[in-house]
Every structure is written in structure tokens, then in C-alpha cells.
Design a protein around this motif. Structure first.
Motif, PDB file in Angstrom:
ATOM      1  N   GLY A   1     -51.430  10.757  24.323  1.00 44.73           N
ATOM      2  CA  GLY A   1     -50.693   9.613  23.800  1.00 44.73           C
ATOM      3  C   GLY A   1     -51.351   9.043  22.557  1.00 44.73           C
ATOM      4  N   THR A   2     -52.668   9.004  22.554  1.00 45.10           N
ATOM      5  CA  THR A   2     -53.395   8.508  21.387  1.00 45.10           C
ATOM      6  C   THR A   2     -53.182   9.436  20.195  1.00 45.10           C
ATOM      7  N   ALA A   3     -53.280  10.738  20.426  1.00 40.95           N
ATOM      8  CA  ALA A   3     -53.080  11.708  19.343  1.00 40.95           C
ATOM      9  C   ALA A   3     -51.662  11.625  18.797  1.00 40.95           C
ATOM     10  N   LEU A   4     -50.686  11.532  19.682  1.00 44.14           N
ATOM     11  CA  LEU A   4     -49.297  11.409  19.261  1.00 44.14           C
ATOM     12  C   LEU A   4     -49.068  10.095  18.523  1.00 44.14           C
ATOM     13  N   GLY A   5     -49.701   9.025  18.984  1.00 41.66           N
ATOM     14  CA  GLY A   5     -49.593   7.732  18.318  1.00 41.66           C
ATOM     15  C   GLY A   5     -50.178   7.758  16.919  1.00 41.66           C
ATOM     16  N   VAL A   6     -51.309   8.459  16.752  1.00 42.33           N
ATOM     17  CA  VAL A   6     -51.911   8.584  15.422  1.00 42.33           C
ATOM     18  C   VAL A   6     -50.982   9.344  14.491  1.00 42.33           C
ATOM     19  N   VAL A   7     -50.400  10.434  14.981  1.00 42.84           N
ATOM     20  CA  VAL A   7     -49.514  11.246  14.137  1.00 42.84           C
ATOM     21  C   VAL A   7     -48.240  10.470  13.785  1.00 42.84           C
TER      22      VAL A   7
END
Length: 172
Positions: free
Chosen positions: A131-137
Motif C-alpha cells: 500500500g505504501t509503494a502504491l501510494g508513493v507511485v
């Protein structure tokens, strides 16, 4: 000599003026930069919060996004709110290409169906802090490229001369 232009030159000048006004109107439909930054940060926060605070925070994050979207939609419907968002004008409904509207609806539907299918078949996230990685992208894309993306979508959505021959385009 007469100061009047020949009718063909006058018509060409009038069409050039109309096209310049149309491009200025389309350019003024872009939102302020801060709107993209706020929504990018909200998307990041909503997707990253469960990774750091547990699954119990999901409903609260979702409600916060719903409240933000309702406030945004309400602001868009008023003159003061639109001006605050940096949108003094908006594209007329007649200006939006039916072909673009159909393609956008189909794309949204396909993304929703794919999301539901992935949710059914995946048993949890494929890797930690997804979720964090997707949020950053997603949030980063909106923050850094939001204005360009909005301008591109506005250009695609508004009807061009091919769609409405002889029509005068504009915004209000």
C-alpha cells in the motif's frame, strides 16, 4: 484606401481570434498546483496508513477521503470555491466529446472489474508495504504530473473541429 479588410481576411482573422480565445479558455480550466499536491498526499496517506497503523484505520481513512471529495465537489459548484481551486472557468457540457465520455466510462469500468477480480483472487498483499509503494507511485504521479495529465485529458475531452464542424467552442 479603405481601412476595411477584404471579407476573406476578416473571416480568417475572426477565426484565429476565436481559436486563441478557445485555447485561453481551455488553459484556464486547469486547477491550482496545490490541489494536485493535496490529493496526491491524501492518496498516499490512505494507501499507506494500513501498513503503519493496522487494518483498523481503513474505515477512517476512507471516510476522510469521502469528506474531502464531497468538499471538493461542493467547491467546484460555486464561483468562490472554483476560484479558490484555481478553476475560474469550466468546459461546457456540450464541448465534451461523446466518444471520450464513452471511452472514459469503459476504462473506469474495466479498472473496477480488474480491482474486484484481484481482490477476490489475492489472499492479502503480494509483498509487505504494498500500500505504501502504491501510494508513493499514485500520489507522486498526481503531485508531479497532475497538471500535465489534466491538460492532456482536457485536450482529449473537448470536441475538436472534426467533431463539430463550424461550431464555436468555449467555456463558461
Amino acid at each position: 484606401m479603405s481601412d476595411r479588410l477584404p471579407p476573406a481576411d476578416e473571416a480568417a482573422r475572426a477565426l484565429r481570434d476565436v481559436e486563441q480565445q478557445r485555447s485561453r479558455s481551455r488553459a484556464s480550466t486547469r486547477e491550482s498546483r496545490w490541489v494536485s499536491v493535496v490529493f496526491g498526499l491524501v492518496i498516499f496517506a490512505q494507501l499507506a496508513a494500513p501498513d503503519f497503523f493496522g487494518d483498523g484505520v481503513r474505515p477512517w481513512a476512507s471516510w476522510a477521503v469521502v469528506v474531502l471529495l464531497l468538499a471538493y465537489q461542493t467547491m467546484l459548484r460555486t464561483r468562490r470555491g472554483s476560484a479558490l481551486l484555481g478553476r475560474p472557468t469550466r468546459v461546457r457540457r456540450e464541448e465534451i466529446s461523446p466518444r471520450f465520455t464513452a471511452a472514459a466510462r469503459i476504462t473506469i469500468l474495466l479498472v473496477l472489474v480488474a480491482g474486484f477480480a484481484l481482490a477476490l483472487f489475492l489472499d492479502g498483499p503480494p509483498f509487505p508495504y504494498m500500500g505504501t509503494a502504491l501510494g508513493v507511485v499514485l500520489g507522486g504521479t498526481l503531485i508531479f504530473f497532475g497538471g500535465t495529465l489534466q491538460q492532456s485529458l482536457n485536450s482529449l475531452a473537448t470536441r475538436g473541429p472534426r467533431d463539430m464542424p463550424g461550431a464555436v467552442h468555449g467555456s463558461h
